[in-house]
Design a protein around this motif. Structure first.
Motif, PDB file in Angstrom:
ATOM      1  N   GLN A 133       0.824  -1.215   0.000  1.00  0.00           N
ATOM      2  CA  GLN A 133       0.000   0.000   0.000  1.00  0.00           C
ATOM      3  C   GLN A 133       0.855   1.262   0.000  1.00  0.00           C
ATOM      4  O   GLN A 133       0.432   2.304  -0.522  1.00  0.00           O
ATOM      5  CB  GLN A 133      -0.952   0.011   1.206  1.00  0.00           C
ATOM      6  N   TRP A 139      -4.031   7.778  -1.769  1.00  0.00           N
ATOM      7  CA  TRP A 139      -4.860   7.452  -0.611  1.00  0.00           C
ATOM      8  C   TRP A 139      -5.484   8.732  -0.076  1.00  0.00           C
ATOM      9  O   TRP A 139      -4.817   9.747   0.121  1.00  0.00           O
ATOM     10  CB  TRP A 139      -4.059   6.748   0.476  1.00  0.00           C
ATOM     11  N   SER A 239      -8.819  -0.791   0.603  1.00  0.00           N
ATOM     12  CA  SER A 239      -7.923  -1.886   0.960  1.00  0.00           C
ATOM     13  C   SER A 239      -7.941  -2.065   2.471  1.00  0.00           C
ATOM     14  O   SER A 239      -7.851  -1.087   3.223  1.00  0.00           O
ATOM     15  CB  SER A 239      -6.491  -1.595   0.488  1.00  0.00           C
TER      16      SER A 239
END
Length: 294
Positions: A133, A139, A239
Protein backbone atom coordinates in the motif's frame (compact mmCIF):
# COMPACT_ATOMS: atom_id res chain seq x y z
CA UNK A 1 25.30 -12.73 18.26
CA UNK A 2 25.10 -13.12 22.03
CA UNK A 3 21.96 -11.48 23.39
CA UNK A 4 20.67 -10.85 26.88
CA UNK A 5 17.10 -10.22 28.01
CA UNK A 6 16.13 -7.35 30.29
CA UNK A 7 12.77 -8.10 31.85
CA UNK A 8 10.90 -11.00 33.42
CA UNK A 9 7.22 -10.05 33.16
CA UNK A 10 4.44 -11.78 31.20
CA UNK A 11 5.58 -10.38 27.83
CA UNK A 12 9.18 -11.41 28.49
CA UNK A 13 8.15 -14.92 29.52
CA UNK A 14 5.56 -15.53 26.79
CA UNK A 15 7.31 -13.91 23.82
CA UNK A 16 10.86 -12.68 24.31
CA UNK A 17 12.47 -15.63 26.06
CA UNK A 18 11.13 -18.32 23.68
CA UNK A 19 11.91 -16.21 20.60
CA UNK A 20 15.49 -15.53 21.69
CA UNK A 21 16.09 -19.12 22.78
CA UNK A 22 14.76 -20.53 19.51
CA UNK A 23 16.49 -18.13 17.13
CA UNK A 24 19.23 -19.81 15.06
CA UNK A 25 21.26 -16.62 14.68
CA UNK A 26 21.33 -15.74 18.36
CA UNK A 27 22.87 -17.18 21.46
CA UNK A 28 20.56 -16.46 24.38
CA UNK A 29 23.08 -15.63 27.09
CA UNK A 30 21.21 -14.46 30.15
CA UNK A 31 18.44 -12.59 31.93
CA UNK A 32 18.29 -9.57 34.20
CA UNK A 33 15.15 -8.40 35.95
CA UNK A 34 14.08 -5.96 38.57
CA UNK A 35 13.02 -8.95 40.68
CA UNK A 36 16.08 -11.21 41.09
CA UNK A 37 13.98 -14.25 41.95
CA UNK A 38 12.01 -13.90 38.71
CA UNK A 39 15.22 -13.55 36.72
CA UNK A 40 16.58 -16.72 38.31
CA UNK A 41 13.40 -18.65 37.55
CA UNK A 42 13.30 -17.55 33.90
CA UNK A 43 17.03 -18.12 33.38
CA UNK A 44 16.82 -21.64 34.82
CA UNK A 45 13.96 -22.48 32.46
CA UNK A 46 16.21 -21.76 29.46
CA UNK A 47 19.53 -22.84 30.92
CA UNK A 48 21.06 -19.37 30.80
CA UNK A 49 22.67 -17.10 33.37
CA UNK A 50 20.65 -14.95 35.75
CA UNK A 51 22.37 -11.61 36.30
CA UNK A 52 21.97 -9.54 39.43
CA UNK A 53 23.66 -6.54 37.80
CA UNK A 54 22.77 -4.97 34.45
CA UNK A 55 26.33 -3.92 33.68
CA UNK A 56 27.55 -7.47 34.22
CA UNK A 57 25.07 -8.69 31.62
CA UNK A 58 26.05 -5.92 29.21
CA UNK A 59 29.69 -6.92 29.54
CA UNK A 60 28.87 -10.47 28.38
CA UNK A 61 26.67 -9.82 25.32
CA UNK A 62 26.62 -8.17 21.90
CA UNK A 63 22.98 -7.09 22.11
CA UNK A 64 20.08 -6.79 24.51
CA UNK A 65 16.35 -7.33 24.11
CA UNK A 66 14.23 -5.16 26.39
CA UNK A 67 10.83 -6.27 27.72
CA UNK A 68 10.28 -3.63 30.39
CA UNK A 69 7.93 -0.68 30.97
CA UNK A 70 8.81 2.12 28.52
CA UNK A 71 10.11 4.53 31.16
CA UNK A 72 12.52 1.85 32.41
CA UNK A 73 13.32 0.72 28.86
CA UNK A 74 14.47 4.17 27.75
CA UNK A 75 16.96 4.55 30.58
CA UNK A 76 18.43 1.08 30.15
CA UNK A 77 18.52 1.36 26.35
CA UNK A 78 20.70 4.45 26.66
CA UNK A 79 22.94 2.58 29.07
CA UNK A 80 23.21 -0.42 26.75
CA UNK A 81 23.90 1.71 23.67
CA UNK A 82 26.65 3.56 25.47
CA UNK A 83 28.17 0.15 26.23
CA UNK A 84 28.14 -0.59 22.48
CA UNK A 85 25.28 -3.10 22.55
CA UNK A 86 22.74 -3.48 19.76
CA UNK A 87 19.12 -2.98 20.82
CA UNK A 88 15.95 -5.01 20.29
CA UNK A 89 13.37 -2.75 21.90
CA UNK A 90 9.64 -2.79 22.51
CA UNK A 91 7.00 -0.20 21.82
CA UNK A 92 6.51 2.50 22.90
CA UNK A 93 10.17 3.45 22.89
CA UNK A 94 9.52 5.81 25.82
CA UNK A 95 6.61 7.73 27.32
CA UNK A 96 8.08 11.14 26.52
CA UNK A 97 9.71 12.63 23.46
CA UNK A 98 12.74 13.56 25.56
CA UNK A 99 13.17 9.96 26.73
CA UNK A 100 12.90 8.58 23.20
CA UNK A 101 15.26 11.24 21.86
CA UNK A 102 17.88 10.26 24.45
CA UNK A 103 17.75 6.68 23.14
CA UNK A 104 18.17 7.81 19.53
CA UNK A 105 21.08 10.07 20.42
CA UNK A 106 22.82 7.25 22.31
CA UNK A 107 22.28 4.85 19.40
CA UNK A 108 23.66 7.33 16.89
CA UNK A 109 26.72 8.19 18.98
CA UNK A 110 27.54 4.53 19.62
CA UNK A 111 26.84 3.42 16.04
CA UNK A 112 24.79 0.44 17.21
CA UNK A 113 21.81 -1.14 15.47
CA UNK A 114 18.29 -0.78 16.83
CA UNK A 115 14.94 -2.37 16.06
CA UNK A 116 11.66 -1.55 17.82
CA UNK A 117 9.23 -4.46 17.95
CA UNK A 118 5.96 -3.15 16.52
CA UNK A 119 4.35 -6.59 16.41
CA UNK A 120 2.23 -6.21 13.27
CA UNK A 121 5.17 -4.85 11.27
CA UNK A 122 6.98 -8.15 11.76
CA UNK A 123 4.06 -10.41 10.89
CA UNK A 124 4.29 -11.54 7.29
CA UNK A 125 0.85 -10.78 5.86
CA UNK A 126 0.27 -7.35 7.48
CA UNK A 127 3.82 -6.19 6.78
CA UNK A 128 3.61 -7.25 3.12
CA UNK A 129 0.30 -5.35 2.89
CA UNK A 130 1.90 -2.21 4.38
CA UNK A 131 4.71 -2.39 1.83
CA UNK A 132 2.27 -2.87 -1.04
CA UNK A 133 0.00 0.00 0.00
CA UNK A 134 2.95 2.35 0.56
CA UNK A 135 3.69 2.01 -3.16
CA UNK A 136 0.14 3.02 -4.12
CA UNK A 137 -0.57 6.71 -4.73
CA UNK A 138 -3.75 8.62 -4.03
CA UNK A 139 -4.86 7.45 -0.61
CA UNK A 140 -7.55 9.84 0.61
CA UNK A 141 -8.30 8.66 4.12
CA UNK A 142 -7.85 5.76 6.53
CA UNK A 143 -9.42 4.49 9.69
CA UNK A 144 -7.82 2.28 12.30
CA UNK A 145 -9.57 0.50 15.16
CA UNK A 146 -7.22 -1.08 17.69
CA UNK A 147 -9.47 -2.41 20.40
CA UNK A 148 -8.17 -4.53 23.24
CA UNK A 149 -9.94 -6.13 26.20
CA UNK A 150 -6.96 -5.99 28.56
CA UNK A 151 -8.98 -4.35 31.34
CA UNK A 152 -12.23 -6.20 30.67
CA UNK A 153 -10.87 -9.75 30.65
CA UNK A 154 -8.40 -11.92 32.55
CA UNK A 155 -5.45 -10.62 30.53
CA UNK A 156 -2.02 -11.12 32.15
CA UNK A 157 -1.24 -7.50 31.22
CA UNK A 158 -4.12 -6.00 33.22
CA UNK A 159 -1.93 -5.57 36.31
CA UNK A 160 0.67 -3.54 34.41
CA UNK A 161 1.03 -0.18 36.23
CA UNK A 162 2.22 1.71 33.16
CA UNK A 163 -0.71 0.46 31.06
CA UNK A 164 -3.15 1.52 33.76
CA UNK A 165 -1.53 4.95 33.87
CA UNK A 166 -1.01 5.57 30.15
CA UNK A 167 -3.85 3.51 28.66
CA UNK A 168 -4.58 2.54 25.10
CA UNK A 169 -3.05 5.66 23.55
CA UNK A 170 0.43 4.53 24.52
CA UNK A 171 -0.07 0.76 24.43
CA UNK A 172 -1.88 0.13 21.13
CA UNK A 173 -1.48 3.58 19.58
CA UNK A 174 2.06 2.66 18.47
CA UNK A 175 0.71 -0.35 16.55
CA UNK A 176 -1.75 1.79 14.59
CA UNK A 177 0.86 4.45 13.83
CA UNK A 178 3.39 1.83 12.72
CA UNK A 179 0.96 0.85 9.96
CA UNK A 180 -0.35 4.28 8.96
CA UNK A 181 2.89 6.27 8.79
CA UNK A 182 4.63 4.19 6.09
CA UNK A 183 1.51 4.39 3.90
CA UNK A 184 0.15 7.91 4.48
CA UNK A 185 3.36 9.67 5.44
CA UNK A 186 4.37 11.53 8.57
CA UNK A 187 1.78 13.22 10.76
CA UNK A 188 1.78 16.98 10.26
CA UNK A 189 -0.77 17.60 12.98
CA UNK A 190 -2.97 15.87 15.52
CA UNK A 191 -6.13 17.65 14.41
CA UNK A 192 -8.43 16.34 17.12
CA UNK A 193 -8.34 14.07 20.15
CA UNK A 194 -11.22 13.01 22.39
CA UNK A 195 -11.87 10.55 25.20
CA UNK A 196 -14.32 7.68 24.87
CA UNK A 197 -15.50 5.02 27.34
CA UNK A 198 -12.89 3.79 29.79
CA UNK A 199 -9.42 4.46 28.41
CA UNK A 200 -10.72 4.71 24.83
CA UNK A 201 -9.41 7.62 22.76
CA UNK A 202 -10.32 8.90 19.31
CA UNK A 203 -7.74 10.74 17.17
CA UNK A 204 -7.85 12.54 13.84
CA UNK A 205 -4.51 12.94 12.08
CA UNK A 206 -3.37 15.07 9.15
CA UNK A 207 -0.65 13.32 7.12
CA UNK A 208 2.13 14.69 4.94
CA UNK A 209 0.55 13.19 1.79
CA UNK A 210 -2.59 15.27 2.36
CA UNK A 211 -4.57 12.24 3.55
CA UNK A 212 -6.34 12.13 6.90
CA UNK A 213 -6.80 9.22 9.28
CA UNK A 214 -9.02 8.48 12.25
CA UNK A 215 -7.97 6.16 15.07
CA UNK A 216 -10.02 4.52 17.81
CA UNK A 217 -7.83 2.98 20.51
CA UNK A 218 -8.93 1.08 23.59
CA UNK A 219 -7.88 -1.47 26.19
CA UNK A 220 -11.36 -1.47 27.78
CA UNK A 221 -13.41 -2.79 24.87
CA UNK A 222 -15.83 -5.66 25.52
CA UNK A 223 -14.09 -8.94 24.78
CA UNK A 224 -16.56 -9.68 21.97
CA UNK A 225 -15.65 -6.38 20.28
CA UNK A 226 -11.87 -6.66 20.56
CA UNK A 227 -9.67 -6.73 17.48
CA UNK A 228 -7.58 -4.62 15.12
CA UNK A 229 -8.68 -3.29 11.73
CA UNK A 230 -7.13 -0.82 9.30
CA UNK A 231 -8.95 0.36 6.17
CA UNK A 232 -7.58 2.62 3.43
CA UNK A 233 -9.70 4.48 0.88
CA UNK A 234 -8.43 6.37 -2.14
CA UNK A 235 -8.08 6.49 -5.90
CA UNK A 236 -7.24 2.78 -5.99
CA UNK A 237 -10.39 1.90 -4.08
CA UNK A 238 -10.58 0.26 -0.67
CA UNK A 239 -7.92 -1.89 0.96
CA UNK A 240 -8.16 -3.63 4.33
CA UNK A 241 -5.17 -4.89 6.27
CA UNK A 242 -5.17 -8.70 6.43
CA UNK A 243 -4.88 -10.64 9.64
CA UNK A 244 -1.82 -12.63 10.54
CA UNK A 245 -1.39 -16.38 10.47
CA UNK A 246 1.38 -16.26 13.08
CA UNK A 247 1.77 -15.21 16.69
CA UNK A 248 4.03 -12.86 18.56
CA UNK A 249 6.92 -15.29 19.01
CA UNK A 250 7.35 -15.78 15.27
CA UNK A 251 7.05 -12.02 14.73
CA UNK A 252 9.70 -11.29 17.35
CA UNK A 253 11.99 -13.86 15.76
CA UNK A 254 11.65 -11.87 12.53
CA UNK A 255 12.46 -8.67 14.43
CA UNK A 256 15.59 -10.39 15.73
CA UNK A 257 16.46 -11.27 12.12
CA UNK A 258 16.17 -7.58 11.30
CA UNK A 259 18.48 -6.64 14.18
CA UNK A 260 21.12 -9.15 13.09
CA UNK A 261 20.97 -7.79 9.51
CA UNK A 262 21.14 -4.18 10.62
CA UNK A 263 24.11 -4.91 12.87
CA UNK A 264 25.89 -6.74 10.07
CA UNK A 265 25.21 -4.29 7.25
CA UNK A 266 25.04 -0.98 9.08
CA UNK A 267 21.77 -0.21 7.25
CA UNK A 268 18.95 0.83 9.58
CA UNK A 269 15.64 -1.02 9.62
CA UNK A 270 12.49 1.05 8.97
CA UNK A 271 11.35 0.29 12.52
CA UNK A 272 14.51 1.56 14.22
CA UNK A 273 14.82 3.82 17.24
CA UNK A 274 14.43 6.94 15.08
CA UNK A 275 11.03 5.66 13.91
CA UNK A 276 10.19 4.83 17.51
CA UNK A 277 11.01 8.43 18.42
CA UNK A 278 8.67 9.81 15.77
CA UNK A 279 5.85 7.57 17.01
CA UNK A 280 6.51 8.78 20.55
CA UNK A 281 6.41 12.43 19.46
CA UNK A 282 3.00 11.91 17.82
CA UNK A 283 1.64 10.13 20.89
CA UNK A 284 2.91 12.94 23.11
CA UNK A 285 1.18 15.51 20.88
CA UNK A 286 -2.06 13.51 21.07
CA UNK A 287 -1.76 13.25 24.85
CA UNK A 288 -1.27 17.02 25.09
CA UNK A 289 -4.46 17.58 23.05
CA UNK A 290 -6.39 15.14 25.23
CA UNK A 291 -5.16 16.87 28.39
CA UNK A 292 -6.02 20.31 27.03
CA UNK A 293 -9.54 19.13 26.27
CA UNK A 294 -10.25 17.82 29.76
Amino acid sequence: MRIGLLGTGPWARATYAPALAGHPGLRFAGVWGRRPEAATELAERYGVTAYADVDALLADVDAVAVALPPSVQAELAVRAARAGRHLLLDKPLAVSAAGARAVVEAVERAGVASVVFFTVRFQQEPDAWVEEQAAVAGWFTARAHWLGAVFTSDSPFAASPWRREKGALWDVGPHALSVLLPVLGDVRQVVAAAHGPGDTVHLVLDHATGASSSLTLSLTAPAAAAGAEVELRGEAGVSVMPGSSEGAVAALSRAADALVRAAGTGRPHPCDAAFGLRVTEILAAAEARLTAGE
